[in-house]
Design a protein around this motif. Structure first.
Motif, PDB file in Angstrom:
ATOM      1  N   UNK A 233       0.829  -1.203   0.000  1.00 59.06           N
ATOM      2  CA  UNK A 233       0.000   0.000   0.000  1.00 59.06           C
ATOM      3  C   UNK A 233       0.864   1.255   0.000  1.00 59.06           C
ATOM      4  N   UNK A 234       1.948   1.230   0.732  1.00 62.73           N
ATOM      5  CA  UNK A 234       2.872   2.365   0.755  1.00 62.73           C
ATOM      6  C   UNK A 234       3.372   2.667  -0.652  1.00 62.73           C
ATOM      7  N   UNK A 235       3.794   1.637  -1.352  1.00 63.34           N
ATOM      8  CA  UNK A 235       4.301   1.797  -2.714  1.00 63.34           C
ATOM      9  C   UNK A 235       3.210   2.321  -3.643  1.00 63.34           C
ATOM     10  N   UNK A 236       1.995   1.777  -3.516  1.00 63.74           N
ATOM     11  CA  UNK A 236       0.882   2.189  -4.356  1.00 63.74           C
ATOM     12  C   UNK A 236       0.524   3.660  -4.149  1.00 63.74           C
ATOM     13  N   UNK A 237       0.465   4.081  -2.889  1.00 65.90           N
ATOM     14  CA  UNK A 237       0.037   5.448  -2.587  1.00 65.90           C
ATOM     15  C   UNK A 237       1.094   6.478  -2.971  1.00 65.90           C
ATOM     16  N   UNK A 238       2.350   6.172  -2.727  1.00 63.92           N
ATOM     17  CA  UNK A 238       3.410   7.115  -3.113  1.00 63.92           C
ATOM     18  C   UNK A 238       3.480   7.255  -4.631  1.00 63.92           C
ATOM     19  N   UNK A 256      -2.246  14.132   1.063  1.00 66.60           N
ATOM     20  CA  UNK A 256      -2.242  14.398  -0.373  1.00 66.60           C
ATOM     21  C   UNK A 256      -3.302  13.650  -1.149  1.00 66.60           C
ATOM     22  N   UNK A 257      -4.002  12.732  -0.516  1.00 67.28           N
ATOM     23  CA  UNK A 257      -5.101  12.008  -1.150  1.00 67.28           C
ATOM     24  C   UNK A 257      -6.279  11.944  -0.186  1.00 67.28           C
ATOM     25  N   UNK A 258      -7.503  12.124  -0.677  1.00 56.70           N
ATOM     26  CA  UNK A 258      -8.667  12.011   0.199  1.00 56.70           C
ATOM     27  C   UNK A 258      -8.946  10.555   0.547  1.00 56.70           C
ATOM     28  N   UNK A 259      -9.677  10.308   1.643  1.00 55.36           N
ATOM     29  CA  UNK A 259      -9.948   8.934   2.068  1.00 55.36           C
ATOM     30  C   UNK A 259     -10.591   8.070   0.989  1.00 55.36           C
ATOM     31  N   UNK A 260     -11.562   8.621   0.252  1.00 55.74           N
ATOM     32  CA  UNK A 260     -12.249   7.833  -0.768  1.00 55.74           C
ATOM     33  C   UNK A 260     -11.276   7.359  -1.851  1.00 55.74           C
ATOM     34  N   UNK A 265      -8.127   3.077  -4.516  1.00 55.91           N
ATOM     35  CA  UNK A 265      -6.850   2.551  -5.007  1.00 55.91           C
ATOM     36  C   UNK A 265      -6.542   1.195  -4.376  1.00 55.91           C
ATOM     37  N   UNK A 266      -6.767   1.098  -3.066  1.00 52.79           N
ATOM     38  CA  UNK A 266      -6.494  -0.167  -2.381  1.00 52.79           C
ATOM     39  C   UNK A 266      -7.412  -1.277  -2.898  1.00 52.79           C
TER      40      UNK A 266
END
Length: 347
Positions: A233-238, A256-260, A265-266
């Motif tokens: 998840x760290x890799x995906x979000x960055x 930098x990204x909203x919860x939704x 993405x996850x």
């Protein structure tokens, strides 16, 4: 209503208040915020006519306060709760104020009851605790049942019950259509009490907006995320442009990204998420972020001298450099007469 236009106060080559323009409207609790030395006390003293502005003007209900016919009926102010004669009882202190302002004697008993001091009304105020002194100052401010109320650090010394009382009381006063202007360093209280904020730093206006607007402008929402697959998840979000910070308890703080968007993405990547909790900054966090460059003197934590950082000497007279003390060796402007004048406004 309180209106300041270009309000400026200069001490020598130092501006304690610099071209302030703002309006404090009735029906709202307006918080007055700023770091130590920002010029808050000087501004409040100019509103009350205790200090004269170098330039600009400030009016209460359309005219300078010094021209008020019945001062205590127009403005009630708590500026310095210790500005009372310690040998007087609470009752006699308030009675003197009432008699010199043509206020009915019954009003003394009413404000003592209202502020929780009825049982100690006959005791000398010199033996009062800090919190009791604050309550007496608030009682004096309320004596004339004014439409404009000004409080400087009103919860100072109050216990939790007293803090809750003054918070609810200020909101009640505003709900009656009164103008309530309160200066405080307790951000948590302002967040729960104030409807509107006026924030100054180094004497200049920094913000004039609602509490929510102030927080939104000066902070960034973060999201706490927990997952059994933190690396993926760290890799995906960055990769998606977020800033991710791992926490000691195993959670991740994402900015930098909203919860939704994080959840979508996850889900698309097949990564399970056990927690997705947005966090909005508090008023204190937003205030610290906004004013970090407005603090002139900072404590040097861990330094050997314990003095101001950078080895700067303390301000002569013990005050803050943004609000210099009047010159020594002479009468402080307005103070000898102010002792009486301060009492008349409930300072």
């Amino acid at each position: 209503m309180i209106e300041a236009k270009g309000l400026t106060k200069r001490y020598g080559d130092k501006k304690a208040v610099d071209d302030l323009t703002f309006t404090v409207r009735p029906g709202l609790v307006t918080g007055f915020l700023g770091p130590n030395g920002a010029g808050k006390s000087t501004t409040m003293r100019m509103i009350l006519g205790l200090d004269a502005p170098t330039s600009g003007s400030v009016t209460v209900n359309g005219r300078p306060y010094v021209k008020a016919v019945a001062p205590m009926r127009e403005v009630g102010a708590l500026i310095d709760a210790k500005a009372i004669h310690g040998g007087r009882s609470a009752y006699n202190h308030l009675l003197a104020l009432a008699q010199t302002n043509n206020l009915p004697r019954r009003r003394v008993g009413e404000v003592l009851e209202l502020t929780g001091l009825a049982q100690v009304a006959k005791k000398r105020s010199g033996g009062f605790s800090l919190g009791m002194g604050q309550r007496l100052g608030i009682a004096a401010a309320l004596l004339g049942d004014p439409q404009v109320l000004m409080f400087d650090e009103p919860v100072n010394g109050l216990d939790p019950d007293g803090i809750r009382w003054i918070r609810e009381f200020m909101r009640t006063l505003a709900g009656e259509g009164r103008t309530v202007f309160v200066s405080s360093h307790l951000m948590s209280e302002m967040e729960h009490t104030a409807d509107h904020l006026i924030v100054i730093g180094r004497g200049r206006l920094q913000a004039d907006c609602t509490v929510k607007e102030f927080i939104d402008r000066n902070s960034e929402q973060s999201v706490s995320v927990r997952t059994p697959d933190p690396q993926s998840l760290h890799r995906l979000l960055t990769t998606s442009g977020a800033r991710v910070e791992a926490q000691p308890d195993g959670a991740m703080t994402v900015r930098g990204l909203p919860p939704a968007r994080i959840g979508d993405l996850a889900f698309d990547a097949g990564i399970r998420v056990h927690e997705l909790a947005p966090h909005q900054a508090s008023l204190e966090e937003a205030f610290m972020e906004m004013t970090r460059d407005q603090v002139e003197y900072r404590a040097n934590a861990g330094g050997p001298s314990g003095g101001p950082s950078g080895g700067q000497p303390p301000h002569p007279g013990g005050g803050h450099p943004s609000e210099p003390a009047p010159p020594t060796g002479g009468r402080r402007r307005g103070r000898s007469r102010d002792t009486d004048h301060d009492e008349l406004i409930g300072a």
